[in-house]
Every structure is written in C-alpha cells, then in structure tokens.
Design a protein around this motif. Structure first.
Motif, PDB file in Angstrom:
ATOM      1  N   VAL A 226       0.841  -1.205   0.000  1.00  0.00           N
ATOM      2  CA  VAL A 226       0.000   0.000   0.000  1.00  0.00           C
ATOM      3  C   VAL A 226       0.869   1.245   0.000  1.00  0.00           C
ATOM      4  O   VAL A 226       0.565   2.223  -0.689  1.00  0.00           O
ATOM      5  N   GLU A 227       1.966   1.209   0.757  1.00  0.00           N
ATOM      6  CA  GLU A 227       2.852   2.368   0.841  1.00  0.00           C
ATOM      7  C   GLU A 227       3.461   2.689  -0.527  1.00  0.00           C
ATOM      8  O   GLU A 227       3.584   3.856  -0.906  1.00  0.00           O
ATOM      9  N   ASP A 228       3.859   1.625  -1.261  1.00  0.00           N
ATOM     10  CA  ASP A 228       4.423   1.836  -2.600  1.00  0.00           C
ATOM     11  C   ASP A 228       3.398   2.478  -3.528  1.00  0.00           C
ATOM     12  O   ASP A 228       3.732   3.337  -4.342  1.00  0.00           O
ATOM     13  N   LEU A 229       2.140   2.047  -3.399  1.00  0.00           N
ATOM     14  CA  LEU A 229       1.079   2.605  -4.246  1.00  0.00           C
ATOM     15  C   LEU A 229       0.775   4.053  -3.870  1.00  0.00           C
ATOM     16  O   LEU A 229       0.472   4.872  -4.742  1.00  0.00           O
ATOM     17  N   LYS A 230       0.877   4.365  -2.571  1.00  0.00           N
ATOM     18  CA  LYS A 230       0.635   5.749  -2.127  1.00  0.00           C
ATOM     19  C   LYS A 230       1.701   6.688  -2.665  1.00  0.00           C
ATOM     20  O   LYS A 230       1.437   7.868  -2.909  1.00  0.00           O
ATOM     21  N   LYS A 231       2.930   6.170  -2.872  1.00  0.00           N
ATOM     22  CA  LYS A 231       4.018   6.996  -3.409  1.00  0.00           C
ATOM     23  C   LYS A 231       3.716   7.451  -4.834  1.00  0.00           C
ATOM     24  O   LYS A 231       4.184   8.503  -5.265  1.00  0.00           O
ATOM     25  N   LEU A 232       2.949   6.658  -5.570  1.00  0.00           N
ATOM     26  CA  LEU A 232       2.589   7.044  -6.944  1.00  0.00           C
ATOM     27  C   LEU A 232       1.664   8.265  -6.938  1.00  0.00           C
ATOM     28  O   LEU A 232       1.623   9.019  -7.898  1.00  0.00           O
ATOM     29  N   ASN A 233       0.874   8.402  -5.871  1.00  0.00           N
ATOM     30  CA  ASN A 233       0.090   9.606  -5.611  1.00  0.00           C
ATOM     31  C   ASN A 233      -0.826  10.015  -6.780  1.00  0.00           C
ATOM     32  O   ASN A 233      -0.909  11.179  -7.117  1.00  0.00           O
ATOM     33  N   LYS A 234      -1.464   9.032  -7.406  1.00  0.00           N
ATOM     34  CA  LYS A 234      -2.383   9.268  -8.538  1.00  0.00           C
ATOM     35  C   LYS A 234      -1.726   9.990  -9.715  1.00  0.00           C
ATOM     36  O   LYS A 234      -2.404  10.558 -10.555  1.00  0.00           O
ATOM     37  N   ASN A 235      -0.399   9.978  -9.744  1.00  0.00           N
ATOM     38  CA  ASN A 235       0.324  10.606 -10.845  1.00  0.00           C
ATOM     39  C   ASN A 235       0.090   9.778 -12.111  1.00  0.00           C
ATOM     40  O   ASN A 235       0.506   8.632 -12.203  1.00  0.00           O
ATOM     41  N   LYS A 236      -0.588  10.379 -13.091  1.00  0.00           N
ATOM     42  CA  LYS A 236      -1.002   9.643 -14.284  1.00  0.00           C
ATOM     43  C   LYS A 236       0.172   9.011 -15.021  1.00  0.00           C
ATOM     44  O   LYS A 236       0.088   7.874 -15.475  1.00  0.00           O
ATOM     45  N   LYS A 237       1.273   9.746 -15.132  1.00  0.00           N
ATOM     46  CA  LYS A 237       2.431   9.237 -15.861  1.00  0.00           C
ATOM     47  C   LYS A 237       3.035   8.021 -15.168  1.00  0.00           C
ATOM     48  O   LYS A 237       3.404   7.041 -15.818  1.00  0.00           O
ATOM     49  N   LEU A 238       3.132   8.086 -13.837  1.00  0.00           N
ATOM     50  CA  LEU A 238       3.711   6.965 -13.088  1.00  0.00           C
ATOM     51  C   LEU A 238       2.802   5.737 -13.136  1.00  0.00           C
ATOM     52  O   LEU A 238       3.287   4.612 -13.263  1.00  0.00           O
ATOM     53  N   VAL A 239       1.489   5.952 -13.043  1.00  0.00           N
ATOM     54  CA  VAL A 239       0.537   4.840 -13.105  1.00  0.00           C
ATOM     55  C   VAL A 239       0.573   4.205 -14.492  1.00  0.00           C
ATOM     56  O   VAL A 239       0.549   2.974 -14.627  1.00  0.00           O
ATOM     57  N   LYS A 240       0.683   5.031 -15.528  1.00  0.00           N
ATOM     58  CA  LYS A 240       0.755   4.532 -16.896  1.00  0.00           C
ATOM     59  C   LYS A 240       2.033   3.718 -17.100  1.00  0.00           C
ATOM     60  O   LYS A 240       2.024   2.668 -17.744  1.00  0.00           O
ATOM     61  N   LYS A 241       3.153   4.208 -16.526  1.00  0.00           N
ATOM     62  CA  LYS A 241       4.415   3.481 -16.590  1.00  0.00           C
ATOM     63  C   LYS A 241       4.298   2.121 -15.909  1.00  0.00           C
ATOM     64  O   LYS A 241       4.803   1.113 -16.409  1.00  0.00           O
ATOM     65  N   LEU A 242       3.619   2.111 -14.763  1.00  0.00           N
ATOM     66  CA  LEU A 242       3.409   0.864 -14.013  1.00  0.00           C
ATOM     67  C   LEU A 242       2.580  -0.110 -14.851  1.00  0.00           C
ATOM     68  O   LEU A 242       2.905  -1.293 -14.932  1.00  0.00           O
ATOM     69  N   ALA A 243       1.533   0.381 -15.491  1.00  0.00           N
ATOM     70  CA  ALA A 243       0.672  -0.464 -16.321  1.00  0.00           C
ATOM     71  C   ALA A 243       1.427  -1.021 -17.522  1.00  0.00           C
ATOM     72  O   ALA A 243       1.208  -2.166 -17.918  1.00  0.00           O
ATOM     73  N   GLN A 244       2.352  -0.238 -18.083  1.00  0.00           N
ATOM     74  CA  GLN A 244       3.129  -0.701 -19.235  1.00  0.00           C
ATOM     75  C   GLN A 244       4.207  -1.697 -18.834  1.00  0.00           C
ATOM     76  O   GLN A 244       4.591  -2.556 -19.625  1.00  0.00           O
ATOM     77  N   LYS A 245       4.661  -1.602 -17.597  1.00  0.00           N
ATOM     78  CA  LYS A 245       5.767  -2.443 -17.123  1.00  0.00           C
ATOM     79  C   LYS A 245       5.334  -3.906 -16.953  1.00  0.00           C
ATOM     80  O   LYS A 245       6.126  -4.819 -17.183  1.00  0.00           O
ATOM     81  N   TYR A 246       4.078  -4.131 -16.560  1.00  0.00           N
ATOM     82  CA  TYR A 246       3.599  -5.488 -16.286  1.00  0.00           C
ATOM     83  C   TYR A 246       2.444  -5.858 -17.217  1.00  0.00           C
ATOM     84  O   TYR A 246       1.673  -5.012 -17.627  1.00  0.00           O
ATOM     85  N   HIS A 247       2.336  -7.160 -17.509  1.00  0.00           N
ATOM     86  CA  HIS A 247       1.246  -7.645 -18.353  1.00  0.00           C
ATOM     87  C   HIS A 247      -0.056  -7.799 -17.573  1.00  0.00           C
ATOM     88  O   HIS A 247      -1.140  -7.662 -18.137  1.00  0.00           O
ATOM     89  N   ALA A 248       0.051  -8.139 -16.280  1.00  0.00           N
ATOM     90  CA  ALA A 248      -1.153  -8.351 -15.467  1.00  0.00           C
ATOM     91  C   ALA A 248      -0.843  -8.061 -14.001  1.00  0.00           C
ATOM     92  O   ALA A 248       0.323  -8.013 -13.587  1.00  0.00           O
ATOM     93  N   PHE A 249      -1.904  -7.879 -13.227  1.00  0.00           N
ATOM     94  CA  PHE A 249      -1.761  -7.580 -11.803  1.00  0.00           C
ATOM     95  C   PHE A 249      -2.640  -8.511 -10.981  1.00  0.00           C
ATOM     96  O   PHE A 249      -3.732  -8.887 -11.405  1.00  0.00           O
ATOM     97  N   LEU A 250      -2.151  -8.851  -9.790  1.00  0.00           N
ATOM     98  CA  LEU A 250      -2.935  -9.589  -8.800  1.00  0.00           C
ATOM     99  C   LEU A 250      -3.043  -8.700  -7.574  1.00  0.00           C
ATOM    100  O   LEU A 250      -2.087  -8.027  -7.211  1.00  0.00           O
ATOM    101  N   ALA A 251      -4.219  -8.706  -6.914  1.00  0.00           N
ATOM    102  CA  ALA A 251      -4.391  -7.859  -5.738  1.00  0.00           C
ATOM    103  C   ALA A 251      -5.048  -8.622  -4.602  1.00  0.00           C
ATOM    104  O   ALA A 251      -5.910  -9.477  -4.822  1.00  0.00           O
ATOM    105  N   SER A 252      -4.644  -8.308  -3.373  1.00  0.00           N
ATOM    106  CA  SER A 252      -5.234  -8.916  -2.181  1.00  0.00           C
ATOM    107  C   SER A 252      -6.657  -8.420  -1.992  1.00  0.00           C
ATOM    108  O   SER A 252      -7.021  -7.337  -2.457  1.00  0.00           O
ATOM    109  N   GLU A 253      -7.434  -9.225  -1.272  1.00  0.00           N
ATOM    110  CA  GLU A 253      -8.843  -8.870  -1.007  1.00  0.00           C
ATOM    111  C   GLU A 253      -8.957  -7.516  -0.310  1.00  0.00           C
ATOM    112  O   GLU A 253      -9.792  -6.695  -0.664  1.00  0.00           O
TER     113      GLU A 253
END
Length: 155
Positions: A25-52
């Motif tokens: 959660v802390e790592d995600l908070k560091k992205l701070n809804k920054n569109k460019k960083l979130v887009k970079k994260l989405a491009q870096k991985y093919h898929a995501f898994l998330a805890s309940e």
C-alpha cells in the motif's frame, strides 16, 4: 509474461519467496495518482494480482489508470496460493472484440503436446462462438497459424 502483486504483508512475502514483483500500500501511495507513473506501471507489467483487502482501495490510490489500460487486478483471496494464481493467470486468454472483423489469439506454445493444443483450440473456439450473438452463423472462417508454418483453414 510479467505479473505484479499488489498486496498486503502476507501476499508480498509469498511473492518475494516466489520471486514475483510486488508492491505494498505504501508503494502505491508513493505514486500519488500521478497519471504518468501509473501509466508506466501499467506498461511495465502484463497483469496484476491484488489482495482482497487492497482491491477496493486501488481506484482510490491509483485512479483510473490501470482500468483504462485494461489491466485491473485479479482478486487473490487470503487462502489461495500465489503461485497457483499466477499460473492460472498466465494460461488465460482475453477475447477483445472491437469493430474489427478479424481476431487473433494464442492457444498454445512449442512445449505442448498435440492433444493439449487440440484441446486448447477446441475450448477457445467454442468459447468464442458462445460469445457471438448468432453463434456459428456469425463465423465465416477459422484459421490456425503456427509461428513459422502456413495458415491452415479449420472452418
């Protein structure tokens, strides 16, 4: 295929043991809804898994970036093994039907036996036909293509 785990402490530990990239959660908070960083994260991985516990917070933490990229995380419940879920995710295909009349999907790889490829093709075709409004009436032709071989017409 690269997969990232967005999880709580226990899922992140499991991911570290299986050498799967993970974010807390802390790592995600560091992205701070920054569109460019979130887009970079989405491009870096093919898929995501998330805890309940975390899946409800993801839109609040990251904004609509992952959703727009078509990579919203798949749910991992507390009792599930992370390795099993990763293997399941790697063996899943998505049919993205747009306005284009042609559709291409990977249904096998070199290490698979002939029977496994046949079963995969069978399941994929039947599922695709079930998605169409008029079932087989909407299918003009089906072709199989190997990496280096010629196209084979199936239907």
């Amino acid at each position: 295929m690269t997969i990232c785990v967005l999880g709580d402490a226990s899922h992140c530990e499991q991911a570290e043991k299986a050498s799967i990239p993970s974010m807390t959660v802390e790592d995600l908070k560091k992205l701070n809804k920054n569109k460019k960083l979130v887009k970079k994260l989405a491009q870096k991985y093919h898929a995501f898994l998330a805890s309940e516990a975390l899946i409800k917070q993801i839109p609040r933490l990251l904004g609509p970036g992952l959703n727009k990229a078509g990579k919203f995380p798949t749910l991992v419940s507390a009792g599930e093994k992370l390795e099993d879920k990763v293997n399941e995710l790697k063996s899943t295909i998505k049919f993205q039907m747009k306005k284009v009349l042609c559709l291409a999907v990977a249904v096998g790889h070199v290490e698979m036996t002939e029977q496994e490829v046949f079963a995969n093709v069978n399941v994929a075709v039947n599922f695709l036909v079930s998605l169409l409004k008029k079932n087989w009436q909407n299918v003009k032709s089906l072709h199989l293509k190997t990496t280096m071989g010629k196209v084979q017409r199936v239907f």
